[in-house]
Design an enzyme around this catalytic site. Structure first.
Site, PDB file in Angstrom:
ATOM      1  N   GLY A  46       0.778  -1.248   0.000  1.00 14.79           N
ATOM      2  CA  GLY A  46       0.000   0.000   0.000  1.00 14.79           C
ATOM      3  C   GLY A  46       0.799   1.281   0.000  1.00 14.79           C
ATOM      4  O   GLY A  46       0.362   2.287  -0.550  1.00 14.79           O
ATOM      5  N   GLU A 102       4.010   4.093   5.993  1.00 15.91           N
ATOM      6  CA  GLU A 102       2.768   3.316   5.868  1.00 15.91           C
ATOM      7  C   GLU A 102       1.744   4.135   5.085  1.00 15.91           C
ATOM      8  O   GLU A 102       1.812   5.373   5.039  1.00 15.91           O
ATOM      9  CB  GLU A 102       2.293   2.972   7.300  1.00 15.91           C
ATOM     10  CG  GLU A 102       1.016   2.180   7.417  1.00 15.91           C
ATOM     11  CD  GLU A 102       1.009   0.806   6.780  1.00 15.91           C
ATOM     12  OE1 GLU A 102       1.291   0.718   5.567  1.00 15.91           O
ATOM     13  OE2 GLU A 102       0.656  -0.171   7.456  1.00 15.91           O
ATOM     14  N   ASP A 103       0.809   3.458   4.453  1.00 18.55           N
ATOM     15  CA  ASP A 103      -0.220   4.161   3.699  1.00 18.55           C
ATOM     16  C   ASP A 103      -1.318   4.715   4.605  1.00 18.55           C
ATOM     17  O   ASP A 103      -1.734   5.864   4.460  1.00 18.55           O
ATOM     18  CB  ASP A 103      -0.831   3.253   2.603  1.00 18.55           C
ATOM     19  CG  ASP A 103      -1.293   1.894   3.122  1.00 18.55           C
ATOM     20  OD1 ASP A 103      -1.081   1.579   4.330  1.00 18.55           O
ATOM     21  OD2 ASP A 103      -1.854   1.110   2.325  1.00 18.55           O
ATOM     22  N   ASP A 106      -5.298   2.282  10.732  1.00 17.36           N
ATOM     23  CA  ASP A 106      -6.694   1.963  10.987  1.00 17.36           C
ATOM     24  C   ASP A 106      -6.789   1.551  12.467  1.00 17.36           C
ATOM     25  O   ASP A 106      -6.847   2.396  13.346  1.00 17.36           O
ATOM     26  CB  ASP A 106      -7.068   0.849  10.001  1.00 17.36           C
ATOM     27  CG  ASP A 106      -8.530   0.505   9.955  1.00 17.36           C
ATOM     28  OD1 ASP A 106      -9.320   1.330   9.502  1.00 17.36           O
ATOM     29  OD2 ASP A 106      -8.884  -0.619  10.365  1.00 17.36           O
ATOM     30  N   LYS A 134      -6.912   7.087  10.279  1.00 17.00           N
ATOM     31  CA  LYS A 134      -8.336   7.067  10.645  1.00 17.00           C
ATOM     32  C   LYS A 134      -8.428   6.883  12.160  1.00 17.00           C
ATOM     33  O   LYS A 134      -8.626   5.757  12.632  1.00 17.00           O
ATOM     34  CB  LYS A 134      -9.037   5.877   9.968  1.00 17.00           C
ATOM     35  CG  LYS A 134      -9.277   6.036   8.483  1.00 17.00           C
ATOM     36  CD  LYS A 134     -10.336   5.062   7.993  1.00 17.00           C
ATOM     37  CE  LYS A 134      -9.729   3.851   7.369  1.00 17.00           C
ATOM     38  NZ  LYS A 134     -10.695   2.997   6.624  1.00 17.00           N
ATOM     39  N   VAL A 156     -11.148   3.945   1.895  1.00 13.33           N
ATOM     40  CA  VAL A 156     -10.550   4.721   0.790  1.00 13.33           C
ATOM     41  C   VAL A 156      -9.600   3.867  -0.046  1.00 13.33           C
ATOM     42  O   VAL A 156      -9.015   2.892   0.445  1.00 13.33           O
ATOM     43  CB  VAL A 156      -9.803   5.970   1.315  1.00 13.33           C
ATOM     44  CG1 VAL A 156     -10.774   6.971   1.901  1.00 13.33           C
ATOM     45  CG2 VAL A 156      -8.730   5.594   2.338  1.00 13.33           C
ATOM     46  N   ASP A 162      -5.597  -0.260  -1.757  1.00 11.10           N
ATOM     47  CA  ASP A 162      -6.417  -1.158  -2.573  1.00 11.10           C
ATOM     48  C   ASP A 162      -7.701  -1.571  -1.872  1.00 11.10           C
ATOM     49  O   ASP A 162      -7.855  -1.451  -0.658  1.00 11.10           O
ATOM     50  CB  ASP A 162      -5.644  -2.436  -2.884  1.00 11.10           C
ATOM     51  CG  ASP A 162      -5.544  -3.356  -1.669  1.00 11.10           C
ATOM     52  OD1 ASP A 162      -5.151  -2.867  -0.585  1.00 11.10           O
ATOM     53  OD2 ASP A 162      -5.886  -4.551  -1.786  1.00 11.10           O
TER      54      ASP A 162
END
Ligand code: IMP
Ligand code: MG
Length: 188
Positions: A46, A102-103, A106, A134, A156, A162
């Protein structure tokens, strides 16, 4: 136009906005790591797009490396069990200042597990950088050192992120139409 764009409800962060976010973060990192031995660590898959931008915007000598991790349970929510699929094979852990790229954060489990793992390996320092966060979804307490943008609790995709291995190539971050994952979730 990529046919996948029909599955995007709204563009959350445009290409230009991401560019500005990256400039800000890269400048800060270039300042903070001036006297350090930077190892920029890409978490596959990601973060690959964000990572490749950052490595060209940071104005310092660096090394790069790659890890791949997965949380069990694919789809639109992560479940918390982190497994290393591609590990680091190095002998200089005590000499490097690792910055994990990191992308998105969560639950917080991926990054908190990775930070502990790299400290256990003996890295001189370990910090974290994420394009998106998030905070509403946090299950374990975790605060990254560098954050691109806080986003609401929406799924998203794009700019590396992805859903079921699709949408990574879109040049912006977009909110995926919920109809896409409610339709496919049972097939994962
Ligand atoms: P965490 O361990 O729960 O913090 O999960 C982080 C990982 O979950 C990210 O690296 C992504 O692979 C995935 N993830 C979480 N939210 C999203 C999202 O909105 N879109 C795409 N992937 C996501
Ligand atoms: Mg990921």
């Amino acid at each position: 136009m990529n046919a996948l764009e029909n599955d995007i409800a709204t563009i959350l962060i445009t290409k230009d906005e991401i560019d500005e976010i990256e400039n800000r973060i890269a400048e800060q990192i270039s300042e903070d790591y001036a006297d350090k031995n930077l190892l920029l660590l890409c978490i596959l898959k990601g973060s690959v797009v964000f990572f490749s931008d950052l490595m060209r915007k940071i104005t310092l000598p660096m090394q790069i490396d790659f890890m791949k991790v997965t949380s069990y349970g694919k789809g639109s929510s992560s479940t918390g069990n982190v497994r290393i699929l591609l590990d680091l094979h190095r002998e200089d852990f005590s000499k490097v200042d690792v910055l994990i790229v990191e992308d998105i954060i969560d639950s917080g489990r991926t990054l908190s597990t990775l930070v502990e793992y790299l400290k256990m390996k003996g890295c001189r320092s370990v910090r974290t950088c994420t394009l998106l966060d998030k905070p509403a979804r946090r299950e374990v307490q975790f605060t990254p050192d560098y954050t691109g943008r806080l986003i609401p609790d929406e799924f998203v995709v794009g700019f590396g992120l992805d859903y079921a291995e699709k949408y990574r190539e879109l040049p912006y971050v977009g909110i995926l139409k919920p109809s896409v994952y409610t339709k496919n979730e049972s097939m994962d």
